[in-house]
Write an enzyme that holds these catalytic residues in place. Structure first.
Site, PDB file in Angstrom:
ATOM      1  N   TRP A  70      10.727   4.661 -12.392  1.00  0.00           N
ATOM      2  CA  TRP A  70       9.370   4.318 -12.805  1.00  0.00           C
ATOM      3  C   TRP A  70       8.985   5.170 -14.020  1.00  0.00           C
ATOM      4  CZ3 TRP A  70       4.692   7.344 -11.914  1.00  0.00           C
ATOM      5  CH2 TRP A  70       3.524   6.663 -12.339  1.00  0.00           C
ATOM      6  N   ASP A  78      -6.339  -4.702 -12.057  1.00  0.00           N
ATOM      7  CA  ASP A  78      -6.575  -4.431 -10.637  1.00  0.00           C
ATOM      8  C   ASP A  78      -8.026  -3.991 -10.366  1.00  0.00           C
ATOM      9  OD1 ASP A  78      -6.180  -3.828  -8.017  1.00  0.00           O
ATOM     10  OD2 ASP A  78      -4.650  -2.294  -8.363  1.00  0.00           O
ATOM     11  N   ARG A 102       2.371   3.221  -2.039  1.00  0.00           N
ATOM     12  CA  ARG A 102       1.081   3.059  -2.709  1.00  0.00           C
ATOM     13  C   ARG A 102       0.088   2.418  -1.732  1.00  0.00           C
ATOM     14  NH1 ARG A 102      -1.005  -0.511  -7.721  1.00  0.00           N
ATOM     15  NH2 ARG A 102      -1.910   1.156  -8.938  1.00  0.00           N
ATOM     16  N   LYS A 137      -1.444 -11.696 -15.093  1.00  0.00           N
ATOM     17  CA  LYS A 137      -0.496 -10.600 -14.961  1.00  0.00           C
ATOM     18  C   LYS A 137      -0.118 -10.551 -13.490  1.00  0.00           C
ATOM     19  CE  LYS A 137      -0.201  -5.554 -15.549  1.00  0.00           C
ATOM     20  NZ  LYS A 137      -0.976  -4.378 -15.976  1.00  0.00           N
ATOM     21  N   ASP A 183       1.748  -8.844 -10.672  1.00  0.00           N
ATOM     22  CA  ASP A 183       2.305  -7.522 -10.396  1.00  0.00           C
ATOM     23  C   ASP A 183       3.069  -7.501  -9.081  1.00  0.00           C
ATOM     24  OD1 ASP A 183       2.769  -4.824 -10.814  1.00  0.00           O
ATOM     25  OD2 ASP A 183       0.670  -4.356 -11.249  1.00  0.00           O
ATOM     26  N   ASN A 209       4.156  -4.104  -6.715  1.00  0.00           N
ATOM     27  CA  ASN A 209       4.158  -2.647  -6.846  1.00  0.00           C
ATOM     28  C   ASN A 209       4.865  -1.842  -5.765  1.00  0.00           C
ATOM     29  OD1 ASN A 209       2.858  -2.053  -9.327  1.00  0.00           O
ATOM     30  ND2 ASN A 209       0.942  -2.804  -8.473  1.00  0.00           N
ATOM     31  N   CYS A 220       5.244  -8.266 -13.911  1.00  0.00           N
ATOM     32  CA  CYS A 220       5.077  -6.813 -13.900  1.00  0.00           C
ATOM     33  C   CYS A 220       5.516  -6.340 -12.521  1.00  0.00           C
ATOM     34  CB  CYS A 220       3.596  -6.490 -14.133  1.00  0.00           C
ATOM     35  SG  CYS A 220       3.165  -4.749 -13.980  1.00  0.00           S
ATOM     36  N   ASP A 238       5.078   1.095 -17.136  1.00  0.00           N
ATOM     37  CA  ASP A 238       3.760   1.708 -16.996  1.00  0.00           C
ATOM     38  C   ASP A 238       3.605   2.887 -17.943  1.00  0.00           C
ATOM     39  OD1 ASP A 238       2.613   0.041 -15.189  1.00  0.00           O
ATOM     40  OD2 ASP A 238       2.923   1.316 -13.435  1.00  0.00           O
TER      41      ASP A 238
END
Ligand code: GLA
Length: 746
Positions: free
Chosen positions: A200, A368, A444, A477, A479, A481, A527, A549
């Protein structure tokens, strides 16, 4: 371009102007590999290239005969059970547990064009003359199963694609334990292997090692293609550089778990396989069912690794990416993430958007934090309805206001995830991709939804569709994560569990496909915590991806440089963010930040309402500059000129499709004391044409006219007064210095 079949020698020769690929049906009926490389003239029989020898301990399938052994023959799709004791390209299990297989040539089919792969992303053709395809049908009569090996050769590019389909006609069924998308047995091991490795905010750094005996591989078992490794490897000769010598690129058009493995045996034969990672993969096929592997793409270059990359760029930009946005210049955007994080309301957003509009920005992206009650990262994923406290008019109201300002509106989603604190989880705890009877990891504060289940995909689709139907959303977008940790599909049986990881990705692809079909005007950007799903599979649905990121200009040089090995500039999301940077805490000039971000899709990600007037003026010019040059950047031919992995300074350039203009960027990280003179040798220009060279921004220097040969062979001087006494000259810049040159044919 052609695919010829020589009946007597049982050889298939696939060739275009640049490459040849030759297959021979071996004596035992299995397809052997004869040649892959620069174009050869066609001939009836290349059999002399298949060598046989007696070597003790090797298994020989014919009694009384000790020369024919699969152990030492190069093959197209090696199997366990016919004498080859290296890693096979696939493994099949019969109902009684036998894994022995012996697939023999049955028939073949040669046709113009290229088929699509159902439910999977793949490169394509626009007209049938663009490529020819060979399908080799193999059969194992005892297993009552067929394998169809497909090969497509493109007419205009040194590209060969492979995929495999298994068809079960066995009433007892068979189970696939491993099925690589393709294999290539090379006759020697004099290669270096380059992989794109990282983590990351440190994605796709270039690493190279010499091939050695045994296995060398990169892989993902994380459910996404990952930050750690990319589904791409390059093999190149030791004397290959960026612009000369042989480079072989291998890429997998897939976004889930993958394996890219190179095995070198002790006779120096190099076996490359790419495909779905066999970890936890167990695909049972019932009578009449089939399994389709993802596509493997092979690029051959005798023009160095840069030559290889340019082929990938062209193929992936024009024959993998699809839809309205494929050929369109990408909008200059502003994203509010690093400007506000979760802390925003409509007023704040409209302030940023209003300022953005004044600067000439075309698209506002709300990141977000707009849904459920999401003000931190521990809640609301899966509840895709607007937070009316933050946005009283909802997404519809906000999007409309932004449209009224004359800008387009974009929105962030993370469709595949949920939090425990969400309506979705409270209603459907068994929708997690986790064994919910025991402890399972969060990452997360979030959990993966079981996208192998149709009902889950349908539920998320319905929520996204509702928003997209009522609000003018022009960009999404998408994502993702977190990585998978303990994969289990609740409520499903043992057989299903072996299919979950792949079915998950098929679920993701199907949701993308539905949304794309229904909303063809939307520009998608993929993403995954930055660049954890920067892979060819995604590019089929989303023509651009958030590269990392990490928005720090200095770190981004390496990330974007590494990414360019397989992916075009038009796919690289790149933003100018605040200084000091939020990830690296490094300060860089606004010029430097833009000089890196231009080489991608370009946008901003910082609070522009807090910037001084002079910076806004600079930004306005940057935006004008990008709009003027983005066709050149996003469609031009990219050249890596100097590697940031090898020295303190680096450079790259892009030349327009018609060769009329070019942009070259030079970056230097630390300021040397009394350093060397430095030149950058340009590429891709016409030696005898005259060009005007002008430095952009900062310096704004007009250097005058030069011939292409001067710029390429004598080079452009980028020395500054650091070569000598540190002084007051304009170009004495200190650390993190960049220069941008515009080159225009007179
Ligand atoms: C990920 C993305 C970021 C941003 C955040 C929002 O980290 O990569 O760009 O969208 O999620 O939570």
């Amino acid at each position: 371009m052609s695919i010829s079949f020589h009946e007597n020698s049982k050889e298939f020769h696939l060739y275009n102007d640049e490459i040849s690929y030759i297959i021979k049906i071996l004596r035992n009926g299995q397809p052997g590999h004869v040649y892959y490389g620069r174009r050869l003239h066609d001939r009836e029989d290349f059999g002399y290239l298949v060598e046989y020898a007696r070597r003790d301990m090797a298994p020989y399938p014919y009694e009384g005969e000790s020369k024919f052994t699969l152990e030492h023959l190069r093959q197209e799709y090696p199997t366990y059970g016919s004498g080859d004791t290296r890693y096979p390209a696939f493994e099949l299990e019969r109902a009684d547990g036998s894994r022995v297989a012996d697939f023999k040539y049955k028939s073949h089919n040669i046709f113009k064009g290229k088929k699509t792969l159902e439910g999977l992303p793949a490169t394509y053709v626009e007209t049938d003359d663009e490529a020819d395809t060979l399908e080799l049908v193999l059969e194992d009569e005892i297993l009552q199963t067929q394998i169809i090996l497909s090969y497509t050769i493109y007419e205009e590019l040194p590209v060969l694609t492979k995929n495999v389909r298994f068809v079960c006609e066995n009433t007892e069924g068979v189970t696939l334990l491993n099925c690589m998308s393709g294999c290539l047995d090379l006759p020697d091991r004099n290669y270096e292997m380059t992989e794109l490795a990282g983590s990351w905010i440190r994605e796709r750094h270039v690493h190279t090692r010499k091939l050695n005996y045994g296995i060398q591989s990169v892989y993902s078992m994380r459910g996404c293609s990952s930050h750690q490794f990319n589904p791409f490897i390059m093999l190149r000769r030791e004397n290959t550089d960026e612009f000369s010598g042989e480079a072989l690129g291998f890429s997998l058009v897939y976004s889930g778990d993958f394996l890219a493995q190179v095995e070198v045996d002790t006779y120096d034969v190099t076996r490359v396989v790419l495909g779905i990672h066999p970890n936890e993969f167990r695909w049972e096929l019932k009578d009449g069912e089939s399994f389709q592997t993802p596509e493997m793409v092979m690029v051959y270059s005798d023009k160095g690794s840069n030559g290889m990359s340019q082929v990938f760029h062209k193929l992936y930009r024009t024959r993998l990416a699809r839809g309205k946005w494929r050929d369109k210049e990408r909008p200059v955007l502003i994203n509010n993430w690093e400007a506000t994080y979760f802390d925003f309301d409509e007023e704040k957003i409209l302030n940023i958007a209003g300022r953005a509009k004044e600067l000439g920005i075309e698209l506002f992206v709300l990141d977000d934090g707009w849904f459920g009650k999401r003000n931190t990262d521990n809640c609301s994923l899966g509840d895709w309805y607007p937070n009316l406290e933050k946005l009283p008019g909802g997404i519809k109201g906000l999007a409309q206001k932004i449209e009224n300002m004359g800008m387009k509106f974009g929105l962030w989603f993370e469709p595949e995830m949920t939090n425990k604190d969400s309506d979705l989880f409270r209603a459907h705890p068994d929708w997690l991709l986790a064994d919910i009877r025991r402890n399972y990891c969060h990452s997360r504060n979030q959990y993966v939804l079981d996208f192998s289940k149709q009902e889950v995909v349908d539920y998320i689709y319905a929520q996204m569709r509702k928003i997209l139907k009522e609000a003018p959303v022009s960009y999404i977008k998408w994502d993702m994560n977190r990585a998978f940790s303990e994969v289990f599909s609740n409520g499903n049986d043992k057989v299903y569990q072996g299919k979950v990881r792949h079915k998950y990705i098929l679920g993701v692809y199907s949701l993308y496909e539905r949304l794309i079909q229904e909303f063809p005007d939307i520009l998608f950007e993929s993403c995954a915590s930055g660049g954890a799903r920067f892979d060819p599979g995604m590019l089929y649905y989303a023509p651009q991806a958030w590269t990392s990121d990490n928005t720090d200009a200095v770190d981004r040089i390496k990330i974007q440089y590494g990414t360019s090995f397989a992916y075009p500039l038009s796919s690289m999301g790149s933003h100018v963010s605040a200084s000091p940077n939020h990830q690296a805490r490094r300060s860089t000039s606004l010029d430097m930040r833009a000089n890196v971000a231009y080489f991608g899709t370009f946008g901003y990600e910082l609070d522009i309402t807090k910037l001084p007037e002079e910076e806004l003026k600079v930004m306005k010019r940057q935006i004008e500059f990008m709009k003027k040059h983005r066709a050149l950047i996003q469609k031009g031919t990219f050249y890596r000129l100097q590697s940031p992995f090898e020295s303190n300074s680096s450079a790259w350039m892009v030349v327009s499709e018609d060769g009329v203009e070019a942009l070259m960027a030079y970056f230097r990280i630390t300021q040397p004391a009394n350093g060397k003179f430095e030149r950058i040798y340009l590429k891709g220009l016409e030696p005898s044409a005259e060009y005007h060279v002008c430095e952009q921004f900062g310096a704004e220097m007009d250097y005058g006219d030069f011939c292409g040969d001067e710029l390429m062979y004598a080079g452009v001087s980028v020395s500054d007064s650091s070569a000598g006494l540190a002084g007051v000259a304009w170009n004495q810049q200190g650390d993190n210095f960049s220069r941008l040159f515009y080159i225009n044919k007179n």
